[in-house]
Design an enzyme around this catalytic site. Sequence first.
Site, PDB file in Angstrom:
ATOM      1  N   LEU A   1       0.885  -1.161   0.000  1.00 27.15           N
ATOM      2  CA  LEU A   1       0.000   0.000   0.000  1.00 27.15           C
ATOM      3  C   LEU A   1       0.924   1.211   0.000  1.00 27.15           C
ATOM      4  O   LEU A   1       1.882   1.251   0.777  1.00 27.15           O
ATOM      5  CB  LEU A   1      -0.891   0.029   1.250  1.00 27.15           C
ATOM      6  N   ASP A   2       0.658   2.193  -0.874  1.00 20.97           N
ATOM      7  CA  ASP A   2       1.579   3.323  -0.913  1.00 20.97           C
ATOM      8  C   ASP A   2       1.471   4.161   0.361  1.00 20.97           C
ATOM      9  O   ASP A   2       0.595   3.955   1.196  1.00 20.97           O
ATOM     10  CB  ASP A   2       1.404   4.161  -2.193  1.00 20.97           C
ATOM     11  N   ARG A   3       2.368   5.098   0.495  1.00 18.11           N
ATOM     12  CA  ARG A   3       2.551   5.814   1.763  1.00 18.11           C
ATOM     13  C   ARG A   3       1.267   6.484   2.252  1.00 18.11           C
ATOM     14  O   ARG A   3       0.966   6.493   3.453  1.00 18.11           O
ATOM     15  CB  ARG A   3       3.660   6.861   1.576  1.00 18.11           C
TER      16      ARG A   3
ATOM     17  N   THR B   1      -1.872   5.689   1.351  1.00 18.04           N
ATOM     18  CA  THR B   1      -3.034   4.802   1.367  1.00 18.04           C
ATOM     19  C   THR B   1      -3.168   4.135   2.723  1.00 18.04           C
ATOM     20  O   THR B   1      -2.187   3.683   3.313  1.00 18.04           O
ATOM     21  CB  THR B   1      -2.917   3.739   0.265  1.00 18.04           C
TER      22      THR B   1
ATOM     23  N   ARG C   1      -5.298   5.127  -7.966  1.00 19.21           N
ATOM     24  CA  ARG C   1      -5.043   6.564  -8.128  1.00 19.21           C
ATOM     25  C   ARG C   1      -4.934   6.935  -9.602  1.00 19.21           C
ATOM     26  O   ARG C   1      -5.471   7.958 -10.037  1.00 19.21           O
ATOM     27  CB  ARG C   1      -3.764   6.953  -7.378  1.00 19.21           C
TER      28      ARG C   1
END
Length: 211
Positions: A93-95, A97, A181
Amino acid sequence: MAGICSRREADQLIAAGIVKINGKTITEMGYKVLPGDEVNYGGETLRPEKKVYLLLNKPKDFITTSRDPHNRRTVMNLVGNACKEQIFPVGRLDRQTTGLLLFTNDGDLARRLTHPSSEIKKLYNVTLSKPILARELKEIEKGIPLDDGLTRADKAVYVGNGEDKKHVGIEIHSGKNRVVRRMFEYFGYRVVKLDRVIFAGLNKKDIPRGK
């Protein structure tokens, strides 16, 4: 499986001649260990770790990685004391999210859950910078051309009764980087909040953020 090292590091230990199987020093890479074999490292007989499965409700501003060279906060800071076994995050999961993140030491399961052929479904709650048109949600379901190919959502709908058209639920099985996104950015929408609520049939019900 015993929590000693990664596969790559294991090659180095084997090459150094400090691994024994059934009392014999092994230097052959890829040697097959059979059930009943005794594996010895550093004078100790190894035992496979028990399998551990842990769910985290990830907060913002944590990076999904085991180590960060820039010394930023990682998700491992949140689960470091959860168990003695050496666990790792399944997927990313990106930073910015938030939401459901699975950790385990079960490498076979992790590979199955992240391999594209498994088509594991994920459900996200999305908050956008402005209301999105219904026809654009339909286009996301049909498929849109991103830089890395045609990408579609299994479902993209307004949340609740649809009054707040900035709040969307999206179900996907694609494992492409930042795919949710990028889908909305394609139409000129900025994702303000992105929260994963379901992954591979698991949910984060009753798990507080950061726990």
